[in-house]
Design a protein around this motif. Structure first.
Motif, PDB file in Angstrom:
ATOM      1  N   ARG A   1      45.270  38.347  32.420  1.00  0.00           N
ATOM      2  CA  ARG A   1      44.413  38.879  33.480  1.00  0.00           C
ATOM      3  C   ARG A   1      45.032  38.620  34.844  1.00  0.00           C
ATOM      4  O   ARG A   1      45.615  37.554  35.078  1.00  0.00           O
TER       5      ARG A   1
ATOM      6  N   SER B   1      34.704  50.198  37.358  1.00  0.00           N
ATOM      7  CA  SER B   1      35.489  49.580  36.297  1.00  0.00           C
ATOM      8  C   SER B   1      35.644  50.557  35.134  1.00  0.00           C
ATOM      9  O   SER B   1      34.817  51.452  34.926  1.00  0.00           O
TER      10      SER B   1
ATOM     11  N   GLY C   1      37.304  50.334  30.987  1.00  0.00           N
ATOM     12  CA  GLY C   1      37.982  49.478  30.028  1.00  0.00           C
ATOM     13  C   GLY C   1      37.586  49.743  28.589  1.00  0.00           C
ATOM     14  O   GLY C   1      36.701  50.566  28.302  1.00  0.00           O
TER      15      GLY C   1
ATOM     16  N   ALA D   1      42.797  43.419  36.707  1.00  0.00           N
ATOM     17  CA  ALA D   1      43.293  44.109  35.519  1.00  0.00           C
ATOM     18  C   ALA D   1      43.450  43.093  34.400  1.00  0.00           C
ATOM     19  O   ALA D   1      43.855  41.943  34.639  1.00  0.00           O
TER      20      ALA D   1
ATOM     21  N   PHE E   1      40.262  47.667  33.713  1.00  0.00           N
ATOM     22  CA  PHE E   1      40.591  47.674  35.132  1.00  0.00           C
ATOM     23  C   PHE E   1      39.303  47.706  35.948  1.00  0.00           C
ATOM     24  O   PHE E   1      38.302  48.294  35.530  1.00  0.00           O
TER      25      PHE E   1
END
Length: 213
Positions: free
Chosen positions: A7, A68, A70, A20, A42
């Motif tokens: 991360r 966001s 993901g 990220a 992200f």
């Protein structure tokens, strides 16, 4: 379960925020060729209330935009689901009942991770020293490769097999308003929440559970 996680967080002037991450998960609950899944994510945020063109607005304490996107994975399917299981079964040999064993459930070496990808966009507002707050969120989520018991032809000797059967989409809006007031020794906090949610089956393998008209 074996996982690797990385991360990165970055903040510029405490107003531009970026993060990220990526994780690699391996689970023994899946077949040899499907054990691993990669799930990146992200996010970004912009605290507008710290910009010069908004600092002159006295009642405004916080104005933040965020987004966001993901992926996540699901392996909550129990143990030994992808391999055939053996149970007790009785047989008759020479007129006598004899204990034995047989395959009771079918295995599926192609059983793979159930994956979910999600987009979130939000807004946070705080006014008059947090006496009035407002939050808005929009989400759009797609769960793909749903892991369920898929019906199969009973001529196989079995009723179902655990498989990746399709995809379901969820999306909606969520709003929240909160207030807090001080009246002498009385501290009053109130909140109001509302959501508008929808879901739809995107696709199912055949045979599936729901007939699509």
């Amino acid at each position: 379960l074996l996982s690797y996680l990385g991360r990165i967080n970055y903040s510029y002037k405490d107003r531009y925020l970026v993060a990220a991450s990526v994780r690699r998960d391996g689970s023994s609950r899946f077949g040899k060729n499907e054990q691993y899944g990669t799930f990146p994510a992200f996010s970004a945020g912009w605290i507008l209330s710290k910009e010069r063109f908004l600092e002159t607005i006295a009642p405004l304490n916080l104005l933040k935009l965020r987004a966001s996107y993901g992926f996540t994975g699901n392996n909550n399917i129990g143990n030994y689901t992808h391999i055939p299981q053996i149970g007790n079964s009785n047989y008759v040999i020479n007129g006598e009942l004899v204990q034995g064993s047989t395959v009771t459930t079918l295995g599926n070496t192609y059983l793979a991770w159930e994956k979910t990808r999600q987009l979130d966009v939000g807004l946070d507002i705080s006014l008059w020293n947090d006496k009035l707050t407002f939050t808005y969120d929009y989400y759009n989520k797609l769960s793909d490769g749903l892991i369920q018991a898929r019906p199969i032809d009973r001529a196989s000797g079995f009723a179902s097999i655990t498989s990746n059967v399709g995809a379901v989409k969820f999306w909606g809006h969520e709003l929240s308003i909160g207030t807090q007031q001080q009246f002498g020794e009385l501290h009053w906090i109130s909140s109001f929440n509302m959501s508008f949610d929808r879901n739809r089956i995107q696709r199912l393998v055949s045979p599936g559970y729901i007939r699509r008209f």
